[in-house]
Scaffold this active site. Structure first.
Site, PDB file in Angstrom:
ATOM      1  N   ASP A 178      -6.199  10.117  -6.980  1.00 50.22           N
ATOM      2  CA  ASP A 178      -5.752  11.450  -7.363  1.00 50.22           C
ATOM      3  C   ASP A 178      -6.843  12.182  -8.148  1.00 50.22           C
ATOM      4  O   ASP A 178      -7.119  13.363  -7.911  1.00 50.22           O
ATOM      5  CB  ASP A 178      -4.471  11.326  -8.200  1.00 50.22           C
ATOM      6  N   LYS A 188      -9.105  15.667  -7.041  1.00 47.97           N
ATOM      7  CA  LYS A 188      -9.337  16.834  -7.902  1.00 47.97           C
ATOM      8  C   LYS A 188     -10.828  17.109  -8.062  1.00 47.97           C
ATOM      9  O   LYS A 188     -11.274  18.258  -8.022  1.00 47.97           O
ATOM     10  CB  LYS A 188      -8.689  16.608  -9.274  1.00 47.97           C
TER      11      LYS A 188
END
Lengths: 509, 509
Positions: free
Chosen positions: A370, A374
């Site tokens: 994750d 980003k």
């Protein structure tokens, strides 16, 4: 003599097009055309003749279109044969909207955004008089848009919301709560006309209200995306926005189709922006071509003004040299606490799970994927062409615990304790652990270096000072030198994410 | 059959306007008009007739304009007498620009931004064919704009720079350094056509280069603002930007005049935004009316993305409940150091002066007025109507040292030591001093509470952690609750301020 702010509409019109070259503008041609039409008893409306290009269009009542074409074909029989006049034909089922405005450009821009391209438009700009000729079946939509602009009528924005989980349902409540205020302050009516989940799409022409859950639950019909596009077309809805609050890998494949169907897109879903760079760029081209926008401020740092800030800095010619920080709320909480409290690693992870900071399977956080997504999204804002596979990710889960079932993993969490205790105790004095994303290298090249890893930093540094589950982003630029711009705050949570999505929706209005 | 991307220009044209009501569109009127023109030997170009409004315009060669008007007056003598035809007249000195484009709206928007409103425009949108009729004396400007849009020609932005002190001269160097890159990356040519100080304005039609200092020094002629407006008009410069890097109270009075003369404004000068709210709002109205923009990101926090962030949060419906922080680089340095070092207050102030952090007279910083101005500017971004006089300012200079000469003040600096030593020692343990701006109260009302004061905060708080001469801004909002958005970094200095101004210039492009 003019009446301001009156919109006049004529239906059942047709355009007669007369095309040729190299002879229009010659003395006598115009009067031959108009004499022929007069002779046939045809009344002529808007006339548009091109001084330099080679065509003339006249507007007539639909019932006279055939007569008009025939009379002109007869008058110019010789020129048609010789090819000087290339063709004479009519386009039926048209309507004319006449109006007076001092902001023609705004109206034109709104029409284009809604994929309406008048067949003929005709303006004497100094007087603000405008005539638009459009298809009969676009008339209602055009009328709404023109009235919004001219009379300051409340502008209705039609929302299609996909996903009504944690973020999605919070957003719906926020929109319903604020709709009265926004209508008063900004004269914008946000109307939720469709709510979708992975199984169905439920429509509501009048807009969903506080009973939306029931309506979605009992929406029995099985609707597809094609039904949705049909629904918005039939109802001539203008100002369409798709809002994606899913994490679906499949659904994002539909983004280009939505754009081509006249939708702007707002998305908290990170997937599209991490697809291969070719797809990433193709969507941008489709957006440009259709004059649509795609906003995703919440992809990184939830509602923190991060994407926008980086976009603006980059656009304004500031050379960004490094972006570094703690990008994950759950990993922020875990290492902020583990670093300073005398507890086992597994205890802290369980605490983070109990507080709802992690995904149901905490490995989704601990894998680093994750954070990596980003970081990639930020890198691409700088026009870097990195791919997900370029990222060096330190997975916090040992291989033997990666493939097992979730429940087994959680029951064996303590197997992680020894390793992280050792890492913690091996630090220099007054240091703390942080799991960071770090974009560095020569960012003026095509690709940057993207690292996602656990680091030990001085407790007194900005990263070391981080508290709770806050995110922090340090943006290093040429002008700021060693002194980064720091943006910090809650970078996760349904409430701030939904508010960020809401912000993006309003940015489009 | 069409050739794309060809611009055709016809000069020496005139428009003949035929105005009446309630009879146009009747059978026979058009052919009477064209027969009359044919009879007089007049060749007709662009024709624009309004279907609903009451006028018809035809384009003719200028030398035939009089003949055309006379022939129509003769043909419609009876109708002119009875008033059915209200007037027939010509407008001379016109040019026609014919082009094919798929982005007519963009061209129209660029023309409007440059205060060009075509007398007549005529488009068959589906074919992308456009004719613009403009005054002969606007032709070059229109041609430049159209070529920029159609051929992707490099867009030239014409800059008028006022003030070439520390920030101003750094900006000029930054622009000259980056101009090659920006032209390549963004196809924008930044041309500095005028540089002004309080005494003179020096023009350079071709754009200033690296020898700008000499040219400004030896620019002998005494030019006024009227000369400047004349200069840009004569040269038909498009895309005009005024850049104000002065701190002048007088110069800002000229902003509305610049806007009315077609300039966007970028300013690091804080004065205008702290004028009485009526003047503040009037400028915004003038900007709206002229479709011009006024950017001032550097008014608060130099290049930190603060104004923009607050603007966007507010616009996106997020309720901002408080803004608090250290807004001044010099006062940041003074209290960050005084709080933790065992030195006298006067020693630290002198150190800040030596490092160039303060104004030449440090009382300008210590009075709190500069912080107050910044706080007011932020408050007004939230649509609050506070005035400067509403701000509660704690002046750090005792009254008896306020009115004396600068040198005397500096020689008597030590008179401050006892008081600040006492304040420092009266703090709770582990607290530090910070000079803050604080906007609070019920910000949904017309006015907020604005405090500028010295406070004691825990050393471990975000404010307490501040280092060097950094600024910090905490933005509290409804969604973020107790957890503010924090933006931190170098908030002063010529380099970051100039870069921020540069960013604003590029945002306009």
């Amino acid at each position: 003599m003019e009446e301001n702010n009156v919109i006049t509409i004529y239906k059942n019109k047709a355009i007669v097009n007369f095309e040729g070259r190299d002879f229009l503008g010659q003395i006598g041609i115009d009067s031959r055309i108009f004499n022929a039409l007069q002779g046939a008893g045809v009344s002529v409306g808007v006339i548009s003749q091109q001084a330099i290009e080679n065509g003339i269009s006249v507007l007539v009542d639909e019932y006279q279109a055939e007569t008009a074409v025939e009379s002109l074909r007869k008058e110019f029989e010789k020129e048609l044969k010789s090819g000087i006049v290339s063709q004479i034909y009519s386009i039926d089922n048209l309507a004319v909207i006449g109006l007076v405005t001092d902001n023609f450009q705004k109206i034109l821009s709104e029409l284009q955004k809604n994929k309406i391209f008048p067949l003929l438009l005709n303006q004497v700009a100094s007087a603000g008089r405008v005539n638009l000729v459009v298809s009969d079946n676009q008339l209602d939509k055009v009328k709404n848009i023109v009235e919004t602009e001219i009379f300051g009528k409340v502008k209705t924005v039609h929302l299609v919301l996909v996903g009504h989980g944690n973020v999605g349902s919070t957003l719906i409540e926020q929109i319903l709560d604020s709709s009265y205020d926004i209508q008063n302050r900004k004269r914008i009516n946000l109307k939720i006309i469709a709510i979708a989940n992975s199984k169905n799409i439920v429509f509501n022409k009048g807009g969903f209200g506080s009973d939306w859950r029931q309506k979605v639950l009992f929406g029995s019909s099985e609707n597809t995306l094609q039904d949705l596009f049909q629904f918005v077309k039939e109802n001539q809805f203008e100002n369409l926005v798709l809002v994606d609050n899913t994490a679906s890998k499949d659904f994002v494949k539909n983004y280009p189709t939505f754009v081509e169907n006249g939708f702007d897109i707002v998305s908290s879903n990170k997937i599209f922006n991490t697809l291969p760079i070719q797809e990433y760029r193709n969507l941008r081209k489709t957006l440009d071509k259709n004059k649509k926008r795609y906003l995703y401020e919440t992809n990184v740092g939830a509602g923190l003004p991060l994407i926008d800030t980086i976009k603006l800095l980059h656009l304004s010619g500031e050379n960004i040299t490094r972006i570094k920080g703690v990008f994950s709320g759950s990993l922020s909480y875990i290492f902020n606490n583990f670093s300073v409290r005398d507890e086992k690693f597994s205890t802290i992870v369980k605490e983070a799970m109990d507080k709802g900071f992690t995904e149901p399977d905490p490995r989704e956080d601990l894998s680093g994927n994750d954070v990596a997504r980003k970081l990639l999204i930020l890198a691409r804002e700088l026009d870097l062409i990195n791919e997900f596979s370029d990222i060096n990710i330190q997975n916090l889960i040992p291989e033997n615990l990666g493939g097992i079932a979730k429940d087994e993993f959680i029951s064996r969490l303590e197997e992680l304790d020894a390793e992280y205790q050792f890492i913690k105790e091996s630090q220099e004095p007054n240091h703390v652990l942080r799991y960071v994303g770090d974009l560095h290298g020569d960012l003026s090249q095509d690709k940057g270096i993207l690292d996602v890893k656990l680091v030990s930093v001085p407790a007194s540094s900005a990263l070391g000072q981080l508290k709770g589950s806050d995110s922090i982003f340090e943006i290093y630029t040429e002008s700021y030198g060693e002194n980064p711009i720091v943006i910090m705050g809650a970078g996760a949570g349904a409430k701030v994410t939904a508010r960020g999505v809401f912000g993006d929706i309003l940015r489009l209005c």
